[in-house]
Motif scaffolding. Sequence first.
Motif, mmCIF file in Angstrom:
data_model
loop_
_atom_site.group_PDB
_atom_site.id
_atom_site.type_symbol
_atom_site.label_atom_id
_atom_site.label_comp_id
_atom_site.label_asym_id
_atom_site.label_seq_id
_atom_site.Cartn_x
_atom_site.Cartn_y
_atom_site.Cartn_z
ATOM 1 N N LEU A 195 0.941 -1.183 0.051
ATOM 2 C CA LEU A 195 0.025 -0.036 -0.130
ATOM 3 C C LEU A 195 1.015 1.333 -0.062
ATOM 4 N N GLY A 196 0.207 2.243 -0.813
ATOM 5 C CA GLY A 196 1.262 3.546 -0.658
ATOM 6 C C GLY A 196 0.926 4.241 0.444
ATOM 7 N N HIS A 197 1.728 5.198 0.903
ATOM 8 C CA HIS A 197 1.500 6.004 2.199
ATOM 9 C C HIS A 197 2.483 7.302 1.728
ATOM 10 N N GLU A 198 2.055 8.380 2.689
ATOM 11 C CA GLU A 198 2.531 9.683 2.465
ATOM 12 C C GLU A 198 4.179 9.595 2.916
ATOM 13 N N ASP A 199 5.021 10.174 2.037
ATOM 14 C CA ASP A 199 6.201 10.272 2.318
ATOM 15 C C ASP A 199 6.621 11.739 3.059
ATOM 16 N N PRO A 200 7.220 11.735 4.018
ATOM 17 C CA PRO A 200 7.333 13.002 4.755
ATOM 18 C C PRO A 200 8.206 13.951 4.238
ATOM 19 N N SER A 201 9.197 13.228 3.191
ATOM 20 C CA SER A 201 10.039 14.061 2.639
ATOM 21 C C SER A 201 9.525 15.161 1.401
ATOM 22 N N PHE A 202 8.304 14.571 0.992
ATOM 23 C CA PHE A 202 7.632 15.643 -0.110
ATOM 24 C C PHE A 202 7.399 16.776 0.707
ATOM 25 N N VAL A 203 7.018 16.894 2.234
ATOM 26 C CA VAL A 203 6.659 18.213 2.813
ATOM 27 C C VAL A 203 8.242 18.994 2.749
ATOM 28 N N THR A 204 9.339 18.423 2.996
ATOM 29 C CA THR A 204 10.455 19.250 3.148
ATOM 30 C C THR A 204 10.937 19.939 1.631
ATOM 31 N N VAL A 205 10.752 18.860 0.603
ATOM 32 C CA VAL A 205 11.004 19.494 -0.695
ATOM 33 C C VAL A 205 9.920 20.722 -1.040
ATOM 34 N N ASP A 206 8.638 20.464 -0.399
ATOM 35 C CA ASP A 206 7.791 21.784 -0.759
ATOM 36 C C ASP A 206 8.086 22.994 -0.064
ATOM 37 N N ASP A 207 8.470 22.726 1.321
ATOM 38 C CA ASP A 207 9.026 23.986 1.976
ATOM 39 C C ASP A 207 10.323 24.504 1.398
ATOM 40 N N ILE A 208 11.268 23.864 0.906
ATOM 41 C CA ILE A 208 12.378 24.248 0.258
ATOM 42 C C ILE A 208 12.116 25.090 -0.805
ATOM 43 N N GLN A 209 11.147 24.491 -1.885
ATOM 44 C CA GLN A 209 10.756 25.382 -2.969
ATOM 45 C C GLN A 209 10.087 26.704 -2.747
ATOM 46 N N SER A 210 9.340 26.660 -1.475
ATOM 47 C CA SER A 210 8.703 28.008 -1.308
ATOM 48 C C SER A 210 9.652 28.673 -0.505
ATOM 49 N N LEU A 211 10.608 28.360 0.050
ATOM 50 C CA LEU A 211 11.593 29.352 0.522
ATOM 51 C C LEU A 211 12.806 29.940 -0.270
ATOM 52 N N LYS A 212 13.001 29.224 -1.327
ATOM 53 C CA LYS A 212 13.958 29.777 -2.409
ATOM 54 C C LYS A 212 13.843 31.331 -2.845
ATOM 55 N N PRO A 213 12.473 31.536 -3.225
ATOM 56 C CA PRO A 213 12.242 33.020 -3.568
ATOM 57 C C PRO A 213 12.473 33.954 -2.504
ATOM 58 N N LEU A 214 11.919 33.548 -1.511
ATOM 59 C CA LEU A 214 12.080 34.260 -0.244
ATOM 60 C C LEU A 214 13.358 34.751 0.413
ATOM 61 N N ILE A 215 14.267 33.663 0.278
ATOM 62 C CA ILE A 215 15.728 33.849 0.738
ATOM 63 C C ILE A 215 16.539 34.700 -0.435
ATOM 64 N N ALA A 216 15.727 34.456 -1.544
ATOM 65 C CA ALA A 216 16.532 35.409 -2.714
ATOM 66 C C ALA A 216 16.239 36.785 -2.562
#
Length: 267
Positions: A195-216
């Motif tokens: 069975l599939g399950h939610e990978d917590p790493s997806f949340v980390t990837v999403d946060d990083i992508q959201s932070l990039k333009p803010l850090i810039a």
Amino acid sequence: MAPEIIANPSTVSTGDARELSRELFRRLAEAEPGSETYSYVRGTLIELNMSLVRFAARRFRSSHEPMEDILQTGMVGLIKAIDRFDPDRGVEFATFALPTVLGEMRRFFRDTTWAVHVPRSLQEARLAVAQATDELEQTLGRPPDNTELAAHTGLTEQGVADGIAVATARTAGSLDAHTPGDSEDEHPGPLDRRLGHEDPSFVTVDDIQSLKPLIATLPERERAVLALRFTGDLTQAEIGRRLGLSQMHVSRLLSHTLTDLRAALTG
């Protein structure tokens, strides 16, 4: 209230049903089996006492079997009790019929709902113990112990214990279940792996992508402090020495920058 004018026996009160049943059993004993009168009286007795079946079925309301099937099985027991009842013995029909109705229901569970194969002798022991428990609870006013059950059923105390324990064979545990105390991540069962399950790493990837333009958009010094702290893994003192700042100043910069980034992400 004569039996001939009972329009709807199922609406008769419990007290009236008891009185009517006494009269109807006398008429049933006098009627010719197979005659119209016999069939009518017998059918009326069944309808008058259906509440007894519903009462007995409440004991099994937590089971996984459809209640309709349980009630139908109980009706078989009610009909058997009506055919066997002798009003001259001075026993109330409900007292006589309830063990028969319950016995049919338990036989239904015994014969049709076992999750694993159980020897017939153990099934019979369980049924005997269950019936004895009901009877002794009424006379003792409390649940009987194994010694009392053994004396009542003629089984040994070990036989009583086996009859009680075998009830757990009605349900089977999943082989995919985890051992108590084990982590699902450490010991995934076969079903978990399919069975599939939610990978917590997806949340980390999403946060990083959201932070990039803010850090810039941050000033160069704040970007340098963040990079040295979270990418270079330097302490605040080491960052201060590298940038020519005090540790206190680095701490304030980090706190202010992180607060702004958090507000931008959540806002």
